[in-house]
Write a protein that holds these residues in place. Sequence first.
Motif, mmCIF file in Angstrom:
data_model
loop_
_atom_site.group_PDB
_atom_site.id
_atom_site.type_symbol
_atom_site.label_atom_id
_atom_site.label_comp_id
_atom_site.label_asym_id
_atom_site.label_seq_id
_atom_site.Cartn_x
_atom_site.Cartn_y
_atom_site.Cartn_z
ATOM 1 N N UNK A 44 0.862 -1.191 0.000
ATOM 2 C CA UNK A 44 0.000 0.000 0.000
ATOM 3 C C UNK A 44 0.894 1.236 0.000
ATOM 4 N N UNK A 45 0.510 2.232 -0.807
ATOM 5 C CA UNK A 45 1.291 3.471 -0.847
ATOM 6 C C UNK A 45 0.428 4.591 -1.404
ATOM 7 N N UNK A 100 10.255 8.812 2.503
ATOM 8 C CA UNK A 100 11.113 7.673 2.170
ATOM 9 C C UNK A 100 10.402 6.392 2.584
ATOM 10 N N UNK A 101 10.385 5.436 1.659
ATOM 11 C CA UNK A 101 9.773 4.130 1.888
ATOM 12 C C UNK A 101 10.887 3.089 1.869
ATOM 13 N N UNK A 102 10.995 2.294 2.948
ATOM 14 C CA UNK A 102 11.956 1.196 2.978
ATOM 15 C C UNK A 102 11.213 -0.108 2.734
ATOM 16 N N UNK A 103 11.623 -0.803 1.650
ATOM 17 C CA UNK A 103 11.026 -2.092 1.312
ATOM 18 C C UNK A 103 12.016 -3.220 1.569
ATOM 19 N N UNK A 104 11.489 -4.349 2.001
ATOM 20 C CA UNK A 104 12.290 -5.558 2.131
ATOM 21 C C UNK A 104 11.350 -6.751 2.019
ATOM 22 N N UNK A 105 11.789 -7.747 1.279
ATOM 23 C CA UNK A 105 11.035 -8.990 1.147
ATOM 24 C C UNK A 105 9.605 -8.749 0.669
ATOM 25 N N UNK A 106 9.441 -7.783 -0.260
ATOM 26 C CA UNK A 106 8.149 -7.590 -0.908
ATOM 27 C C UNK A 106 7.117 -6.815 -0.128
ATOM 28 N N UNK A 121 15.564 8.233 7.581
ATOM 29 C CA UNK A 121 16.984 8.078 7.269
ATOM 30 C C UNK A 121 17.908 8.369 8.446
ATOM 31 N N UNK A 122 17.415 9.068 9.469
ATOM 32 C CA UNK A 122 18.276 9.388 10.614
ATOM 33 C C UNK A 122 17.855 8.669 11.891
ATOM 34 N N UNK A 123 16.567 8.476 12.097
ATOM 35 C CA UNK A 123 16.100 7.775 13.307
ATOM 36 C C UNK A 123 15.028 6.762 12.928
ATOM 37 N N UNK A 124 15.367 5.747 12.129
ATOM 38 C CA UNK A 124 14.369 4.755 11.724
ATOM 39 C C UNK A 124 13.821 3.990 12.928
ATOM 40 N N UNK A 125 12.566 3.590 12.821
ATOM 41 C CA UNK A 125 11.944 2.849 13.910
ATOM 42 C C UNK A 125 12.128 1.348 13.760
ATOM 43 N N UNK A 126 12.431 0.882 12.547
ATOM 44 C CA UNK A 126 12.590 -0.545 12.295
ATOM 45 C C UNK A 126 14.067 -0.936 12.338
ATOM 46 N N UNK A 127 14.359 -2.051 12.997
ATOM 47 C CA UNK A 127 15.733 -2.548 13.023
ATOM 48 C C UNK A 127 16.212 -2.929 11.625
ATOM 49 N N UNK A 131 8.328 -1.962 4.900
ATOM 50 C CA UNK A 131 8.706 -2.150 6.295
ATOM 51 C C UNK A 131 8.507 -0.864 7.082
ATOM 52 N N UNK A 132 8.864 0.252 6.446
ATOM 53 C CA UNK A 132 8.792 1.542 7.126
ATOM 54 C C UNK A 132 8.587 2.642 6.108
#
Length: 264
Positions: free
Chosen positions: A24-25, A219-225, A237-243, A228-229
């Motif tokens: 979703x975006x 900014x959208x961080x994608x991983x494994x389809x 980019x400076x204080x992401x909430x996801x490990x 994620x964030x």
Amino acid sequence: MAGGLRLRGLRKSYGDLEVLRGVDLDVEPGEVVCVIGPSGSGKSTLLRCVNHLEVLDGGFVQVDDVLVGYEPRDGKLYESSEREVAQARLRMGMVFQQFNLFSHLTALRNVTLGPTKVLKRDPGEVDREARALLDRVGLAAHADKLPAQLSGGQQQRVAIARAMAMKPAVMLFDEPTSALDPELVGEVLTVMRGLAEQGMTMVVVTHEIGFAHDVADTVVFMDDGVVVESGPAHQVLTTPTSERTAGFLAHVRRHPQKENDHAQ
């Protein structure tokens, strides 16, 4: 005129490999969204599904109020005809990793071909607009050169002008600098910064973290389809909430060239 983009539940598989797993975006008119993530996370597939170069297995894409690739009937979505898909796709300009210019046509002719052949516009008016676009990307003096006579950065700037000549509502960029030598990256990013400053809606798949920080609204961080964030560029980019996001960014900052190599 800038348009908005709405993605809901995007799914795409190749055989047993599920590449997109319900994405979703929302992209507002005039917003710049940068999509980052490791190689194989589904970023490029996402863009190809947005403009229906790949047929979705689930979900839908909407540019403003127009569904891309489908039409609603009796509460269900049915695949559009090729002509309707082509019409919807005209609302989006796409710039790929490779420049995909016609090698036998000059820079100017590469830019004018779509508006004259596809949109059936007046050749004289298209020529004037194309020359203005080439000037805008810093290539007015190279209008009559063939792609082989241009550097990679110049060819990619012609590709951007070509996409803009179709007057899209949204611009999609798929790793537009990954095929370029490092010294040529800046000239392409400068053109993209200019588009952003002028209010063009942009979705940019990129490994250029500095560009994302400076230019992106989101900014959208994608991983494994999956996403994620997602959030304001500075925050992600400076204080992401996801490990997972934090780990990826730390890796990229330690090995920037390695990530660039993976993008190719």
